[in-house]
Scaffold this active site. Structure first.
Site, PDB file in Angstrom:
ATOM      1  N   HIS A   1     -39.422  69.159 -61.761  1.00 49.06           N
ATOM      2  CA  HIS A   1     -38.759  68.783 -60.514  1.00 49.06           C
ATOM      3  C   HIS A   1     -39.155  67.370 -60.104  1.00 49.06           C
ATOM      4  O   HIS A   1     -40.286  66.949 -60.287  1.00 49.06           O
ATOM      5  CB  HIS A   1     -39.126  69.757 -59.396  1.00 49.06           C
ATOM      6  CG  HIS A   1     -38.683  71.148 -59.664  1.00 49.06           C
ATOM      7  ND1 HIS A   1     -37.357  71.519 -59.652  1.00 49.06           N
ATOM      8  CD2 HIS A   1     -39.387  72.261 -59.992  1.00 49.06           C
ATOM      9  CE1 HIS A   1     -37.262  72.808 -59.946  1.00 49.06           C
ATOM     10  NE2 HIS A   1     -38.482  73.282 -60.154  1.00 49.06           N
TER      11      HIS A   1
ATOM     12  N   CYS B   1     -34.851  65.494 -61.892  1.00 49.01           N
ATOM     13  CA  CYS B   1     -33.906  64.963 -60.912  1.00 49.01           C
ATOM     14  C   CYS B   1     -34.454  63.634 -60.392  1.00 49.01           C
ATOM     15  O   CYS B   1     -35.667  63.447 -60.306  1.00 49.01           O
ATOM     16  CB  CYS B   1     -33.738  65.926 -59.745  1.00 49.01           C
ATOM     17  SG  CYS B   1     -33.009  67.504 -60.204  1.00 49.01           S
TER      18      CYS B   1
END
Length: 90
Positions: A24, A65
């Site tokens: 993440h 991301c």
């Protein structure tokens, strides 16, 4: 060695490193086990490693991301930063 880093990298000026980051991320940070690693701290760590001749070349591949946001401004000789996501892409 610490509980967080049980075995430090034993590298020198002749070492070639591959750093593959998957997980993440957000604008300007990676998330590891619920804690954020900000871009400034990440890049400063790479910069210090370069100053201490801990590698000759390093390839960083970020599969997160907002991956581009972590490589922005990373201008260290011998370091290549690759990611598949833009700075504003989750």
């Amino acid at each position: 060695a610490t509980p967080d880093i049980p075995s430090p990298l034993n590298t020198d000026a002749n070492s070639t490193l591959l750093l593959y980051i998957i997980g993440h991320g957000g604008p300007g940070y990676y998330e590891f086990s619920g804690e954020d690693l900000p871009r400034e701290q990440f890049q400063e760590t790479i910069r210090k490693m370069a100053e201490k001749n801990r590698f000759s070349r390093m390839l960083i591949v970020a599969d997160t991301c907002f991956g581009e946001s972590m490589g922005t401004g990373l201008d260290i000789p011998g370091v290549v930063y690759l990611t598949g996501s833009a700075a504003d892409d989750n």
